[in-house]
Each structure stands twice: as C-alpha cells, then as structure tokens.
Design a protein around this motif. Sequence first.
Motif, mmCIF file in Angstrom:
data_model
loop_
_atom_site.group_PDB
_atom_site.id
_atom_site.type_symbol
_atom_site.label_atom_id
_atom_site.label_comp_id
_atom_site.label_asym_id
_atom_site.label_seq_id
_atom_site.Cartn_x
_atom_site.Cartn_y
_atom_site.Cartn_z
ATOM 1 N N LYS A 3 17.523 -25.938 -2.578
ATOM 2 C CA LYS A 3 16.178 -26.269 -3.048
ATOM 3 C C LYS A 3 16.083 -27.719 -3.524
ATOM 4 C CE LYS A 3 13.966 -23.713 -5.946
ATOM 5 N NZ LYS A 3 13.497 -22.695 -6.889
ATOM 6 N N ASN A 4 17.199 -28.329 -3.877
ATOM 7 C CA ASN A 4 17.192 -29.710 -4.351
ATOM 8 C C ASN A 4 16.806 -30.700 -3.261
ATOM 9 O OD1 ASN A 4 17.953 -28.823 -6.886
ATOM 10 N ND2 ASN A 4 20.126 -29.116 -6.490
ATOM 11 N N LYS A 5 16.725 -30.241 -2.032
ATOM 12 C CA LYS A 5 16.307 -31.121 -0.942
ATOM 13 C C LYS A 5 14.800 -31.330 -0.926
ATOM 14 C CE LYS A 5 20.097 -30.313 2.271
ATOM 15 N NZ LYS A 5 20.411 -30.057 3.679
ATOM 16 N N LEU A 6 14.049 -30.476 -1.636
ATOM 17 C CA LEU A 6 12.599 -30.603 -1.730
ATOM 18 C C LEU A 6 12.237 -31.108 -3.117
ATOM 19 C CD1 LEU A 6 11.401 -27.248 -0.113
ATOM 20 C CD2 LEU A 6 11.476 -29.494 0.944
ATOM 21 N N ASN A 7 11.512 -32.205 -3.173
ATOM 22 C CA ASN A 7 11.119 -32.787 -4.449
ATOM 23 C C ASN A 7 9.643 -33.124 -4.453
ATOM 24 O OD1 ASN A 7 13.779 -33.038 -5.819
ATOM 25 N ND2 ASN A 7 14.231 -34.320 -4.050
ATOM 26 N N ILE A 8 9.067 -33.165 -5.637
ATOM 27 C CA ILE A 8 7.683 -33.606 -5.783
ATOM 28 C C ILE A 8 7.625 -34.714 -6.815
ATOM 29 C CG2 ILE A 8 6.461 -31.516 -5.104
ATOM 30 C CD1 ILE A 8 6.233 -30.886 -8.133
ATOM 31 N N ILE A 9 6.736 -35.647 -6.577
ATOM 32 C CA ILE A 9 6.463 -36.678 -7.567
ATOM 33 C C ILE A 9 4.963 -36.928 -7.576
ATOM 34 C CG2 ILE A 9 8.723 -37.807 -7.343
ATOM 35 C CD1 ILE A 9 7.271 -40.056 -5.779
ATOM 36 N N LYS A 10 4.495 -37.450 -8.670
ATOM 37 C CA LYS A 10 3.119 -37.921 -8.738
ATOM 38 C C LYS A 10 3.225 -39.437 -8.715
ATOM 39 C CE LYS A 10 -0.982 -38.093 -11.483
ATOM 40 N NZ LYS A 10 -1.320 -38.354 -12.851
ATOM 41 N N GLY A 11 2.568 -40.062 -7.734
ATOM 42 C CA GLY A 11 2.682 -41.506 -7.670
ATOM 43 C C GLY A 11 2.132 -42.092 -6.392
ATOM 44 N N ALA A 135 -0.434 -27.054 0.582
ATOM 45 C CA ALA A 135 0.878 -27.161 -0.063
ATOM 46 C C ALA A 135 1.823 -26.069 0.446
ATOM 47 C CB ALA A 135 0.726 -27.085 -1.574
ATOM 48 N N LYS A 136 1.316 -24.844 0.593
ATOM 49 C CA LYS A 136 2.145 -23.752 1.118
ATOM 50 C C LYS A 136 2.646 -24.080 2.521
ATOM 51 C CE LYS A 136 0.106 -19.961 -1.511
ATOM 52 N NZ LYS A 136 -0.789 -18.802 -1.491
ATOM 53 N N ILE A 137 1.761 -24.603 3.349
ATOM 54 C CA ILE A 137 2.140 -24.969 4.718
ATOM 55 C C ILE A 137 3.194 -26.071 4.701
ATOM 56 C CG2 ILE A 137 1.290 -26.079 6.842
ATOM 57 C CD1 ILE A 137 -1.374 -24.469 6.350
ATOM 58 N N ALA A 138 2.984 -27.088 3.880
ATOM 59 C CA ALA A 138 3.927 -28.210 3.801
ATOM 60 C C ALA A 138 5.314 -27.740 3.371
ATOM 61 C CB ALA A 138 3.391 -29.262 2.824
ATOM 62 N N ILE A 139 5.362 -26.959 2.315
ATOM 63 C CA ILE A 139 6.649 -26.474 1.806
ATOM 64 C C ILE A 139 7.321 -25.551 2.812
ATOM 65 C CG2 ILE A 139 7.708 -25.008 0.024
ATOM 66 C CD1 ILE A 139 5.542 -26.235 -1.916
ATOM 67 N N ASP A 140 6.554 -24.678 3.437
ATOM 68 C CA ASP A 140 7.108 -23.749 4.423
ATOM 69 C C ASP A 140 7.707 -24.499 5.618
ATOM 70 O OD1 ASP A 140 7.571 -21.081 5.501
ATOM 71 O OD2 ASP A 140 5.954 -21.533 6.910
ATOM 72 N N GLU A 141 6.963 -25.453 6.152
ATOM 73 C CA GLU A 141 7.463 -26.201 7.318
ATOM 74 C C GLU A 141 8.703 -27.018 6.960
ATOM 75 O OE1 GLU A 141 6.785 -25.908 10.478
ATOM 76 O OE2 GLU A 141 5.192 -24.467 10.106
ATOM 77 N N ALA A 142 8.683 -27.671 5.796
ATOM 78 C CA ALA A 142 9.850 -28.472 5.388
ATOM 79 C C ALA A 142 11.066 -27.578 5.171
ATOM 80 C CB ALA A 142 9.522 -29.252 4.119
ATOM 81 N N THR A 143 10.862 -26.432 4.534
ATOM 82 C CA THR A 143 11.964 -25.509 4.282
ATOM 83 C C THR A 143 12.578 -25.028 5.592
ATOM 84 O OG1 THR A 143 10.963 -24.790 2.201
ATOM 85 C CG2 THR A 143 12.599 -23.314 3.187
ATOM 86 N N LYS A 144 11.742 -24.595 6.523
ATOM 87 C CA LYS A 144 12.245 -24.126 7.825
ATOM 88 C C LYS A 144 12.992 -25.241 8.553
ATOM 89 C CE LYS A 144 8.257 -22.270 9.217
ATOM 90 N NZ LYS A 144 7.244 -21.578 10.028
ATOM 91 N N PHE A 145 12.458 -26.445 8.526
ATOM 92 C CA PHE A 145 13.089 -27.555 9.240
ATOM 93 C C PHE A 145 14.444 -27.905 8.618
ATOM 94 C CE2 PHE A 145 13.869 -31.766 10.855
ATOM 95 C CZ PHE A 145 13.414 -31.682 12.148
ATOM 96 N N LEU A 146 14.501 -27.960 7.305
ATOM 97 C CA LEU A 146 15.750 -28.319 6.627
ATOM 98 C C LEU A 146 16.855 -27.306 6.896
ATOM 99 C CD1 LEU A 146 14.336 -29.640 3.248
ATOM 100 C CD2 LEU A 146 15.457 -30.991 5.034
ATOM 101 N N GLN A 147 16.493 -26.055 7.142
ATOM 102 C CA GLN A 147 17.485 -25.024 7.431
ATOM 103 C C GLN A 147 18.098 -25.191 8.816
ATOM 104 O OE1 GLN A 147 15.121 -21.517 6.736
ATOM 105 N NE2 GLN A 147 15.691 -21.419 4.578
#
Length: 175
Positions: A3-11, A135-147
């Motif tokens: 999970k540390n491969k996914l990060n969020i920042i405000k900026g 946001a759900k779509i973004a996180i889902d796609e990134a998670t699947k790709f990183l795997q």
Amino acid sequence: MNKNKLNIIKGDITKLAVDIIVNAANKSLLGGGGVDGAIHKAGGSEILDECIKIRNKQGGCKTGEAVITTGGKLKANYVIHTVGPVWNGGKNHEEELLSNCYRNSLTLAYEHGAKSIAFPCISTGIYRFPKELAAKIAIDEATKFLQRQEIINEVIFVCFDDETYNIYSILLNDA
C-alpha cells in the motif's frame, strides 16, 4: 501489493520531482484551464511544441487515450497528457473512459521506465465527474497496474482541495 506505493498529497503537481506527471489535457493538446494550463505554463514552450507535433501527426488525443512529451522546465522528466471524459450522468461510458485514462497513462509510464508518477484528479473539475467515483476508479486502476509490474514503485495522487484529499484519504485507508 504494498500500500505504500500509493500516496496522496494536497498541492501543486507542477512542483513535484517525479519521473512523470500526468496532465488532465483537452483533445487539442494545446493547453487550457486548471491543471492543464498550470502544467503548460510551468513547463514552458517545449511541452507545447511537442504537443503541436503530436497533434499534427495524429490530430490531438482522444478521450481515454494518452500521449507523452518532455517535462520541459518542470522537475518531472516527462508529462503524460490524457483526456478525461466529460460527465454526462454516466450514460456515455464515462467510467470506462476514465479507467482508460489511468491505465493508458500507467502503461506509457511503464514503457518509459518511470519509477514514479503523479496524477491530478482527472475529469473532476470543469468536466464534472463525481469526485468519489473518480477517486475509486483512480485507486483501483493504479492498484491493479502496480500488482502486474515491478518498475513503477510510486503513484501519487495530487489533490487540489481539501474535499478531494479527504475522499482519497478515506478510500486509501479502507483499501
């Protein structure tokens, strides 16, 4: 997947020192408002020059697709320009098209050997895509790709406002 491969920042995405930042572009690739205008302004004329070459070669960029240019004066090496869908109540395959934006951007980043990539919140501004669904779509796609690969080891979601940051925080904590 860690999970540390996914990060969020405000900026401000234009200030990040990552391999690739993603631009929520329009079909013309000639810049515009919001994050698109900010990236073109901060990155300088080199980005626009490459966008014009792409446009002359293939006529712009279709919704859901992605193209890559130099990072110009940005700290990022490259900019991936992807065109998100305009929200029309979910009647025109908007969810699938937004998924394609993230998947195609990650594929291009992978093909260019990127270890880190930063995304803005695609289509949630003037294109009115519901923020939580996006946001759900973004996180889902990134998670699947990183795997499926081992080159990209950091995906950063860059949020412009508190509301969006809080949505991503809740979704990532529940993941």
